[in-house]
Design a protein around this motif. Structure first.
Motif, PDB file in Angstrom:
ATOM      1  N   SER A  98      32.586  21.758 -24.380  1.00 14.31           N
ATOM      2  CA  SER A  98      33.376  22.996 -24.455  1.00 14.31           C
ATOM      3  C   SER A  98      34.843  22.586 -24.328  1.00 14.31           C
ATOM      4  CB  SER A  98      32.996  23.962 -23.330  1.00 14.31           C
ATOM      5  OG  SER A  98      33.480  23.491 -22.095  1.00 14.31           O
ATOM      6  N   GLY A  99      35.709  23.569 -24.348  1.00 13.38           N
ATOM      7  CA  GLY A  99      37.112  23.281 -24.064  1.00 13.38           C
ATOM      8  C   GLY A  99      37.350  23.463 -22.571  1.00 13.38           C
ATOM      9  N   GLY A 100      38.589  23.742 -22.210  1.00 16.27           N
ATOM     10  CA  GLY A 100      38.912  24.031 -20.815  1.00 16.27           C
ATOM     11  C   GLY A 100      38.828  22.816 -19.910  1.00 16.27           C
ATOM     12  N   SER A 101      38.628  23.103 -18.618  1.00 19.34           N
ATOM     13  CA  SER A 101      38.712  22.052 -17.602  1.00 19.34           C
ATOM     14  C   SER A 101      37.567  21.045 -17.655  1.00 19.34           C
ATOM     15  CB  SER A 101      38.755  22.707 -16.213  1.00 19.34           C
ATOM     16  OG  SER A 101      37.619  23.527 -16.052  1.00 19.34           O
ATOM     17  N   LEU A 102      36.479  21.392 -18.376  1.00 25.13           N
ATOM     18  CA  LEU A 102      35.328  20.493 -18.470  1.00 25.13           C
ATOM     19  C   LEU A 102      35.738  19.079 -18.861  1.00 25.13           C
ATOM     20  CD1 LEU A 102      33.191  19.569 -21.165  1.00 25.13           C
ATOM     21  CD2 LEU A 102      32.385  19.666 -18.819  1.00 25.13           C
ATOM     22  N   VAL A 103      36.625  18.999 -19.854  1.00 25.29           N
ATOM     23  CA  VAL A 103      36.954  17.687 -20.418  1.00 25.29           C
ATOM     24  C   VAL A 103      37.531  16.755 -19.346  1.00 25.29           C
ATOM     25  CG1 VAL A 103      38.324  16.517 -22.170  1.00 25.29           C
ATOM     26  CG2 VAL A 103      37.232  18.695 -22.711  1.00 25.29           C
ATOM     27  N   VAL A 128      30.917  23.216 -28.637  1.00 26.05           N
ATOM     28  CA  VAL A 128      30.149  24.455 -28.517  1.00 26.05           C
ATOM     29  C   VAL A 128      31.016  25.632 -28.970  1.00 26.05           C
ATOM     30  CG1 VAL A 128      30.744  24.950 -26.071  1.00 26.05           C
ATOM     31  CG2 VAL A 128      28.547  25.703 -26.989  1.00 26.05           C
ATOM     32  N   ASP A 129      32.324  25.478 -28.807  1.00 30.02           N
ATOM     33  CA  ASP A 129      33.245  26.446 -29.395  1.00 30.02           C
ATOM     34  C   ASP A 129      34.577  25.762 -29.683  1.00 30.02           C
ATOM     35  OD1 ASP A 129      34.199  26.281 -26.747  1.00 30.02           O
ATOM     36  OD2 ASP A 129      34.886  28.364 -26.760  1.00 30.02           O
ATOM     37  N   GLU A 130      35.296  26.334 -30.614  1.00 29.55           N
ATOM     38  CA  GLU A 130      36.594  25.758 -30.974  1.00 29.55           C
ATOM     39  C   GLU A 130      37.547  26.880 -31.332  1.00 29.55           C
ATOM     40  OE1 GLU A 130      39.104  23.996 -30.763  1.00 29.55           O
ATOM     41  OE2 GLU A 130      38.544  22.114 -31.761  1.00 29.55           O
ATOM     42  N   ARG A 131      38.792  26.674 -30.976  1.00 29.98           N
ATOM     43  CA  ARG A 131      39.831  27.629 -31.338  1.00 29.98           C
ATOM     44  C   ARG A 131      40.245  27.310 -32.774  1.00 29.98           C
ATOM     45  NH1 ARG A 131      42.302  26.589 -26.022  1.00 29.98           N
ATOM     46  NH2 ARG A 131      40.736  27.193 -24.488  1.00 29.98           N
ATOM     47  N   VAL A 132      40.396  28.357 -33.591  1.00 28.38           N
ATOM     48  CA  VAL A 132      40.725  28.108 -35.001  1.00 28.38           C
ATOM     49  C   VAL A 132      42.246  27.940 -35.131  1.00 28.38           C
ATOM     50  CG1 VAL A 132      40.438  28.913 -37.377  1.00 28.38           C
ATOM     51  CG2 VAL A 132      38.666  29.357 -35.681  1.00 28.38           C
ATOM     52  N   SER A 140      44.031  23.397 -29.413  1.00 30.90           N
ATOM     53  CA  SER A 140      42.815  22.856 -30.030  1.00 30.90           C
ATOM     54  C   SER A 140      41.908  22.157 -28.998  1.00 30.90           C
ATOM     55  CB  SER A 140      43.213  21.851 -31.116  1.00 30.90           C
ATOM     56  OG  SER A 140      42.139  21.006 -31.435  1.00 30.90           O
ATOM     57  N   ASN A 141      40.652  22.545 -28.975  1.00 35.67           N
ATOM     58  CA  ASN A 141      39.700  21.863 -28.083  1.00 35.67           C
ATOM     59  C   ASN A 141      39.491  20.420 -28.523  1.00 35.67           C
ATOM     60  OD1 ASN A 141      39.347  24.042 -26.424  1.00 35.67           O
ATOM     61  ND2 ASN A 141      37.450  24.752 -27.391  1.00 35.67           N
ATOM     62  N   TYR A 142      39.547  20.203 -29.838  1.00 40.60           N
ATOM     63  CA  TYR A 142      39.432  18.836 -30.347  1.00 40.60           C
ATOM     64  C   TYR A 142      40.564  17.973 -29.783  1.00 40.60           C
ATOM     65  CZ  TYR A 142      40.176  14.868 -33.366  1.00 40.60           C
ATOM     66  OH  TYR A 142      40.413  13.592 -33.810  1.00 40.60           O
ATOM     67  N   MET A 205      29.256  22.308 -20.562  1.00 42.45           N
ATOM     68  CA  MET A 205      30.025  23.543 -20.737  1.00 42.45           C
ATOM     69  C   MET A 205      30.706  23.972 -19.451  1.00 42.45           C
ATOM     70  SD  MET A 205      27.886  26.150 -23.092  1.00 42.45           S
ATOM     71  CE  MET A 205      26.512  26.345 -21.999  1.00 42.45           C
ATOM     72  N   GLY A 206      31.897  24.546 -19.621  1.00 41.42           N
ATOM     73  CA  GLY A 206      32.554  25.243 -18.530  1.00 41.42           C
ATOM     74  C   GLY A 206      32.143  26.713 -18.562  1.00 41.42           C
ATOM     75  N   MET A 207      32.654  27.464 -17.629  1.00 42.41           N
ATOM     76  CA  MET A 207      32.399  28.912 -17.610  1.00 42.41           C
ATOM     77  C   MET A 207      33.697  29.605 -17.213  1.00 42.41           C
ATOM     78  SD  MET A 207      30.106  31.101 -14.940  1.00 42.41           S
ATOM     79  CE  MET A 207      31.431  31.016 -13.729  1.00 42.41           C
ATOM     80  N   GLY A 208      34.001  30.719 -17.847  1.00 44.05           N
ATOM     81  CA  GLY A 208      35.206  31.471 -17.484  1.00 44.05           C
ATOM     82  C   GLY A 208      34.968  32.327 -16.247  1.00 44.05           C
ATOM     83  N   HIS A 212      31.985  34.130 -19.096  1.00 46.55           N
ATOM     84  CA  HIS A 212      31.765  33.712 -20.491  1.00 46.55           C
ATOM     85  C   HIS A 212      31.456  32.228 -20.551  1.00 46.55           C
ATOM     86  CE1 HIS A 212      36.145  32.437 -20.796  1.00 46.55           C
ATOM     87  NE2 HIS A 212      35.601  31.514 -21.562  1.00 46.55           N
ATOM     88  N   ILE A 213      30.673  31.895 -21.557  1.00 46.84           N
ATOM     89  CA  ILE A 213      30.425  30.492 -21.873  1.00 46.84           C
ATOM     90  C   ILE A 213      30.689  30.339 -23.363  1.00 46.84           C
ATOM     91  CG2 ILE A 213      28.767  29.757 -20.093  1.00 46.84           C
ATOM     92  CD1 ILE A 213      26.868  30.665 -22.804  1.00 46.84           C
ATOM     93  N   ALA A 214      31.066  29.143 -23.786  1.00 46.80           N
ATOM     94  CA  ALA A 214      31.484  28.917 -25.175  1.00 46.80           C
ATOM     95  C   ALA A 214      32.500  30.010 -25.529  1.00 46.80           C
ATOM     96  CB  ALA A 214      30.254  28.907 -26.090  1.00 46.80           C
ATOM     97  N   GLY A 265      38.163  30.993  -8.338  1.00 45.24           N
ATOM     98  CA  GLY A 265      38.223  32.068  -9.331  1.00 45.24           C
ATOM     99  C   GLY A 265      36.899  32.286 -10.049  1.00 45.24           C
ATOM    100  N   LYS A 266      35.992  31.326  -9.945  1.00 48.90           N
ATOM    101  CA  LYS A 266      34.706  31.440 -10.647  1.00 48.90           C
ATOM    102  C   LYS A 266      33.579  31.860  -9.698  1.00 48.90           C
ATOM    103  CE  LYS A 266      36.691  29.142 -14.229  1.00 48.90           C
ATOM    104  NZ  LYS A 266      36.491  27.798 -14.703  1.00 48.90           N
ATOM    105  N   ALA A 267      33.913  32.018  -8.394  1.00 52.18           N
ATOM    106  CA  ALA A 267      32.864  32.205  -7.377  1.00 52.18           C
ATOM    107  C   ALA A 267      32.030  33.473  -7.616  1.00 52.18           C
ATOM    108  CB  ALA A 267      33.478  32.226  -5.984  1.00 52.18           C
TER     109      ALA A 267
HETATM  110  O1  6PG Z   1      37.630  26.991 -25.621  1.00 54.42           O
HETATM  111  C1  6PG Z   1      37.401  27.561 -24.592  1.00 54.42           C
HETATM  112  O2  6PG Z   1      38.179  28.390 -24.103  1.00 54.42           O
HETATM  113  C2  6PG Z   1      36.170  27.227 -23.868  1.00 54.42           C
HETATM  114  O3  6PG Z   1      35.234  26.466 -24.450  1.00 54.42           O
HETATM  115  C3  6PG Z   1      35.700  28.170 -22.814  1.00 54.42           C
HETATM  116  O4  6PG Z   1      34.396  28.626 -22.921  1.00 54.42           O
HETATM  117  C4  6PG Z   1      35.902  27.434 -21.486  1.00 54.42           C
HETATM  118  O5  6PG Z   1      34.956  26.433 -21.334  1.00 54.42           O
HETATM  119  C5  6PG Z   1      35.835  28.381 -20.338  1.00 54.42           C
HETATM  120  O6  6PG Z   1      36.782  29.399 -20.534  1.00 54.42           O
HETATM  121  C6  6PG Z   1      36.160  27.701 -19.028  1.00 54.42           C
HETATM  122  O7  6PG Z   1      37.442  27.159 -19.102  1.00 54.42           O
HETATM  123  P1  6PG Z   1      38.106  26.573 -17.785  1.00 54.42           P
HETATM  124  O8  6PG Z   1      37.146  25.584 -17.240  1.00 54.42           O
HETATM  125  O9  6PG Z   1      39.391  25.934 -18.248  1.00 54.42           O
HETATM  126  O10 6PG Z   1      38.329  27.724 -16.874  1.00 54.42           O
END
Ligand code: 6PG
Length: 306
Positions: A98-103, A128-132, A140-142, A205-208, A212-214, A265-267
């Motif tokens: 995913s994007g976000g802090s996961l990487v 799993v998802d990408e910003r266009v 860009s998640n890439y 994957m991360g989670m918002g 939300h996921i992806a 913030g995710k608790a």
């Molecule tokens: O491209 C994206 O925005 C993500 O793939 C999105 O699903 C992300 O994984 C979550 O929003 C968690 O992001 P954070 O870990 O940065 O809070």
């Protein structure tokens, strides 16, 4: 559970490979059971402290770490183990990011022993998802994955599957789906026997904070898409608005999913996902139930409401 976890983690540093008797946490709406474990990951990595929460199987394995640093150490060991097992069995190890802090949480894979021991040549990387947006755009998640991870490991460039950034959101989603179908046909990606959807070896994957996921956001119809493999959204509540996303059936056909969640913030979303509280609007993260194994990697802030 917050107090119990603090007490447990304080006791952890001096233990080695010990497991305390399970404790039942009366405060939780679900009877969550906590096992404390202190363990030393593979040679070269630092020691991490962790507590395991025992949940019903459908909710997955839940590991709670004292710090995000400990979480990253364990995540590297987990990914490296799956990579090894997969490499013994077949020629490709298909990994979805995913994007976000996961990487950033993957950073320990760039260190010893993993940087030299992982068979990077077998890795095939997807999103799993990408910003266009263009691939060199800061959103860009890439680009994020390239800068933080992919540029530092010897994964063959041809094994990294970015979206076609010259297309519209709809076009990029269709194009990515066609790419996945081709890779299933050539057996680079496994296919689920029960669903016919692609079966990735590992989805990270991360989670918002909203659960939300992806790019599957609460209340959005994309959450219910059950035919397409990859779809798109043009009005994402989290910017940027145009995104493509794997659909839930693809996510749930995975052999392994790791949900990597840190921060207070995710608790609340973590609590909803892992407890039996009934909420009228089901969060996308609550719908994650892979064919294979689901593992949660939480830091203690993200687990503070359990
Ligand atoms: O491209 C994206 O925005 C993500 O793939 C999105 O699903 C992300 O994984 C979550 O929003 C968690 O992001 P954070 O870990 O940065 O809070």
């Amino acid at each position: 559970m917050a107090a119990s976890f603090r007490a447990l983690s304080a006791a952890l540093p001096n233990q080695s490979l010990t497991r305390s008797p399970p404790r039942f946490l009366a405060a939780c709406s679900l009877s969550l059971r906590l096992n404390s474990v202190s363990y030393t990951p593979r040679r070269g990595a630092t020691r991490a402290s962790m507590a395991e929460i025992v949940t019903p199987k459908s909710k997955g394995k839940v590991k709670v770490f004292d710090t995000e640093e400990d979480l990253a150490v364990s995540l590297a060991e987990y990914a490296a183990d799956l990579s090894k097992k997969s490499a013994q069995r077949k020629d490709s190890f298909t990994v979805v990011l995913s994007g976000g802090s996961l990487v950033k949480s993957l950073r320990k894979l760039l260190e010893q022993p993993y940087i030299d021991s992982v068979d990077w040549s077998k890795w095939h990387v997807f999103w799993v998802d990408e910003r266009v947006v263009p691939k060199d755009h800061p959103d860009s998640n890439y680009l994020l994955a390239y800068n933080e991870f992919l540029s530092k490991v010897p994964i063959p460039t041809g094994n990294v599957y970015a979206i076609n950034d010259a297309l519209s959101a709809e076009g990029a989603a269709d194009d990515y789906e066609t790419c996945l179908k081709h890779l299933v046909k050539t057996k680079t990606i496994d296919q689920s026997e029960s669903t016919g959807f692609p079966k990735f070896d590992l989805m990270l994957m991360g989670m918002g904070p909203d659960g939300h996921i992806a790019s599957l956001f609460p209340g959005h119809p994309l959450v219910h898409e059950n035919e397409k493999w990859v779809s798109f959204i043009t009005e994402s509540p989290k910017p940027p608005p145009q995104r493509i996303s794997f659909t839930l059936p693809v996510i749930n056909s995975s052999a392994n999913i790791a949900l990597v969640v840190a921060g207070a913030g995710k608790a609340t979303a973590v609590h909803i996902a892992l407890s039996d509280v009934s909420n009228s609007d089901v969060l996308p993260v609550q719908l994650v139930e892979p064919e294979g194994e689901l593992s949660w990697f939480l830091d203690k802030e993200a687990a503070s409401k359990l």
